[in-house]
Design a protein around this motif. Structure first.
Motif, PDB file in Angstrom:
ATOM      1  N   LEU A 169     -30.078   9.028  21.920  1.00  0.00           N
ATOM      2  CA  LEU A 169     -30.547  10.610  21.738  1.00  0.00           C
ATOM      3  C   LEU A 169     -30.493  10.149  19.806  1.00  0.00           C
ATOM      4  CD1 LEU A 169     -28.923  13.599  23.195  1.00  0.00           C
ATOM      5  CD2 LEU A 169     -30.927  12.184  23.200  1.00  0.00           C
ATOM      6  N   SER A 170     -29.944   9.482  19.161  1.00  0.00           N
ATOM      7  CA  SER A 170     -30.174   8.851  18.113  1.00  0.00           C
ATOM      8  C   SER A 170     -31.501   8.155  18.111  1.00  0.00           C
ATOM      9  CB  SER A 170     -29.140   8.173  17.339  1.00  0.00           C
ATOM     10  OG  SER A 170     -29.103   7.337  16.120  1.00  0.00           O
ATOM     11  N   LYS A 171     -32.054   7.331  18.340  1.00  0.00           N
ATOM     12  CA  LYS A 171     -33.674   6.606  18.407  1.00  0.00           C
ATOM     13  C   LYS A 171     -34.334   7.923  18.364  1.00  0.00           C
ATOM     14  CE  LYS A 171     -31.992   2.333  20.091  1.00  0.00           C
ATOM     15  NZ  LYS A 171     -31.829   1.152  20.809  1.00  0.00           N
ATOM     16  N   LEU A 172     -33.974   8.834  19.541  1.00  0.00           N
ATOM     17  CA  LEU A 172     -35.371   9.865  19.371  1.00  0.00           C
ATOM     18  C   LEU A 172     -35.290  11.217  18.572  1.00  0.00           C
ATOM     19  CD1 LEU A 172     -34.377  11.003  23.516  1.00  0.00           C
ATOM     20  CD2 LEU A 172     -36.081   9.328  22.635  1.00  0.00           C
ATOM     21  N   VAL A 173     -34.479  11.231  17.899  1.00  0.00           N
ATOM     22  CA  VAL A 173     -34.033  11.917  16.465  1.00  0.00           C
ATOM     23  C   VAL A 173     -34.733  11.489  15.987  1.00  0.00           C
ATOM     24  CG1 VAL A 173     -32.373  13.197  15.193  1.00  0.00           C
ATOM     25  CG2 VAL A 173     -32.613  12.811  17.089  1.00  0.00           C
ATOM     26  N   ARG A 174     -34.733   9.773  15.745  1.00  0.00           N
ATOM     27  CA  ARG A 174     -35.425   9.676  14.512  1.00  0.00           C
ATOM     28  C   ARG A 174     -36.642   8.908  14.552  1.00  0.00           C
ATOM     29  NH1 ARG A 174     -34.236   3.330  15.027  1.00  0.00           N
ATOM     30  NH2 ARG A 174     -36.087   3.184  16.463  1.00  0.00           N
ATOM     31  N   ARG A 175     -37.167   8.848  15.549  1.00  0.00           N
ATOM     32  CA  ARG A 175     -38.613   8.790  16.215  1.00  0.00           C
ATOM     33  C   ARG A 175     -39.451  10.407  16.107  1.00  0.00           C
ATOM     34  NH1 ARG A 175     -37.351   5.529  20.703  1.00  0.00           N
ATOM     35  NH2 ARG A 175     -36.664   4.099  21.003  1.00  0.00           N
ATOM     36  N   HIS A 176     -38.443  11.408  16.291  1.00  0.00           N
ATOM     37  CA  HIS A 176     -38.644  12.674  16.049  1.00  0.00           C
ATOM     38  C   HIS A 176     -39.257  13.104  14.526  1.00  0.00           C
ATOM     39  CE1 HIS A 176     -38.761  17.136  15.723  1.00  0.00           C
ATOM     40  NE2 HIS A 176     -39.688  16.935  17.175  1.00  0.00           N
ATOM     41  N   GLY A 177     -38.133  12.414  13.639  1.00  0.00           N
ATOM     42  CA  GLY A 177     -38.196  13.041  11.650  1.00  0.00           C
ATOM     43  C   GLY A 177     -37.693  14.124  12.230  1.00  0.00           C
ATOM     44  N   GLY A 178     -37.752  15.069  11.370  1.00  0.00           N
ATOM     45  CA  GLY A 178     -37.189  15.717  10.603  1.00  0.00           C
ATOM     46  C   GLY A 178     -36.275  16.341  10.234  1.00  0.00           C
ATOM     47  N   PHE A 179     -35.757  15.361   9.935  1.00  0.00           N
ATOM     48  CA  PHE A 179     -33.562  15.568   9.379  1.00  0.00           C
ATOM     49  C   PHE A 179     -33.387  15.008   8.919  1.00  0.00           C
ATOM     50  CE2 PHE A 179     -34.544  17.188  14.309  1.00  0.00           C
ATOM     51  CZ  PHE A 179     -34.024  18.556  14.252  1.00  0.00           C
ATOM     52  N   ALA A 180     -32.719  15.390   7.741  1.00  0.00           N
ATOM     53  CA  ALA A 180     -32.423  14.583   6.263  1.00  0.00           C
ATOM     54  C   ALA A 180     -31.333  13.197   6.601  1.00  0.00           C
ATOM     55  CB  ALA A 180     -31.491  15.494   5.514  1.00  0.00           C
ATOM     56  N   ARG A 181     -30.487  13.472   7.989  1.00  0.00           N
ATOM     57  CA  ARG A 181     -29.068  13.087   8.196  1.00  0.00           C
ATOM     58  C   ARG A 181     -29.276  12.844   9.525  1.00  0.00           C
ATOM     59  NH1 ARG A 181     -23.592  13.221   6.419  1.00  0.00           N
ATOM     60  NH2 ARG A 181     -23.883  15.872   7.194  1.00  0.00           N
ATOM     61  N   ARG A 182     -29.210  11.260  10.645  1.00  0.00           N
ATOM     62  CA  ARG A 182     -28.533  11.154  12.003  1.00  0.00           C
ATOM     63  C   ARG A 182     -27.688  10.890  11.806  1.00  0.00           C
ATOM     64  NH1 ARG A 182     -31.165   7.502  13.363  1.00  0.00           N
ATOM     65  NH2 ARG A 182     -32.536   6.510  11.918  1.00  0.00           N
ATOM     66  N   LEU A 183     -26.201  11.028  12.289  1.00  0.00           N
ATOM     67  CA  LEU A 183     -24.964  10.325  12.668  1.00  0.00           C
ATOM     68  C   LEU A 183     -24.844   9.904  14.287  1.00  0.00           C
ATOM     69  CD1 LEU A 183     -23.116  12.778  10.312  1.00  0.00           C
ATOM     70  CD2 LEU A 183     -23.993  10.238  10.128  1.00  0.00           C
ATOM     71  N   THR A 184     -24.075   9.373  14.564  1.00  0.00           N
ATOM     72  CA  THR A 184     -23.575   8.699  16.278  1.00  0.00           C
ATOM     73  C   THR A 184     -21.920   8.004  16.509  1.00  0.00           C
ATOM     74  OG1 THR A 184     -24.230   6.246  15.619  1.00  0.00           O
ATOM     75  CG2 THR A 184     -26.306   6.941  15.975  1.00  0.00           C
TER      76      THR A 184
END
Length: 296
Positions: free
Chosen positions: A277-292
């Motif tokens: 999911l982290s990779k999907l969120v990164r490709r999607h964009g739109g979020f300032a931070r991603r945590l796993t």
């Protein structure tokens, strides 16, 4: 929630996690949670679990996802909303208190059993196609069906503007993968035994609905976003309906991420094992931070 700064959401993964990532997560599982998982699976050792078997994988992902979400609590603070990708909705609902952890494990086990039985009825598979827009994937899908009369091949998930998942009969899925590669796209057969989020699972719906009617579902204490309906589901009736329909409906994960962003979410946390999911969120964009939760 809209307008508040840096709101945090937790997302919970579904079944497409490599077995190696599940095994890694199991090694870090607390003794108490490990014992509850083993009891649910009627197993004696985590080392003996078949991490390719749907009946095992779904309860395992639940246990690991809840463990990951709890471990992330000091870093996330208050959570604005939760969402799950496919099976991950069960984990999300357990996290927000709609399901007790004991009931959630039971729900995961029954769902896994029902899906496994359906996969025995008709050989199915799933493929992620990256690099083609939805219209091209739909054109590809229809061409495959035109050349394989009677085959089933459906859009199972929309994970991004150029990342879709198809689900259906194994020959149709593999033909779609070959066609996508021939058109300079990337195609990945998912490590899942069965064709989820499509007609292959329709036969399980009556028993799944009947079982869910016996499960206590409480109102969500943190907003829960259905990734098939792309809206907040708060009441037990809304949640039960979403869970029943999600066996067959496509996952609209990209739209669910857009919905989360519209609610003020700026930090998205992948609570499960691995980094799918982290990779999907990164490709999607739109979020300032991603945590796993996996730390990767």
């Amino acid at each position: 929630m809209t307008g508040e700064p840096d709101q945090v959401a937790l997302c919970f993964p579904g079944q497409g996690i490599p077995a190696a990532d599940l095994a890694c997560g199991l090694r870090r599982l607390s003794p108490g949670r490990a014992d509850r998982l083993l009891a649910t699976l009627s197993a004696h050792s985590l080392d003996d679990l078949d991490l390719t078997d749907t009946r095992v994988v779904q309860p395992t992902i639940l246990a690991l996802s809840l463990s990951g979400a709890r471990a992330m609590a000091p870093r996330t603070g208050d959570v604005a909303l939760v969402l799950g990708h496919s099976f991950g909705e069960i984990s999300a609902l357990a996290y927000v208190g709609c399901l007790s952890e004991e009931d959630a494990l039971r729900v995961a086990a029954i769902r896994g059993e029902l899906c496994w039985k359906q996969s025995l009825q008709r050989d199915g598979a799933m493929v992620a196609i990256l690099g083609l827009p939805p219209a091209e994937v739909e054109w590809l899908r229809r061409r495959v069906l035109g050349n394989l009369p009677g085959a089933q091949l459906e859009t199972a998930a929309v994970n991004g503007p150029r990342q879709l998942v198809l689900s259906g009969d194994r020959p149709a899925v593999h033909t779609a993968a070959e066609d996508a590669i021939a058109h300079a796209a990337e195609a990945r057969i998912l490590p899942i035994k069965g064709a989820f989020h499509g007609p292959h699972m329709a036969g399980a719906v009556p028993d799944w609905a009947k079982f869910l009617d016996t499960v206590e579902i409480r109102e969500a204490r943190i907003p829960f976003v259905s990734s098939t309906e792309v809206r907040l589901c708060a009441t037990p009736a809304e949640i039960r309906r979403a869970l029943v329909r999600a066996l067959v409906l496509p996952v609209r994960f990209a739209a669910a991420l857009d919905f989360a962003a519209s609610q003020g979410v700026r930090t998205m946390v992948d609570s499960g094992p691995g980094t799918v999911l982290s990779k999907l969120v990164r490709r999607h964009g739109g979020f300032a931070r991603r945590l796993t939760a996996s730390g990767r």
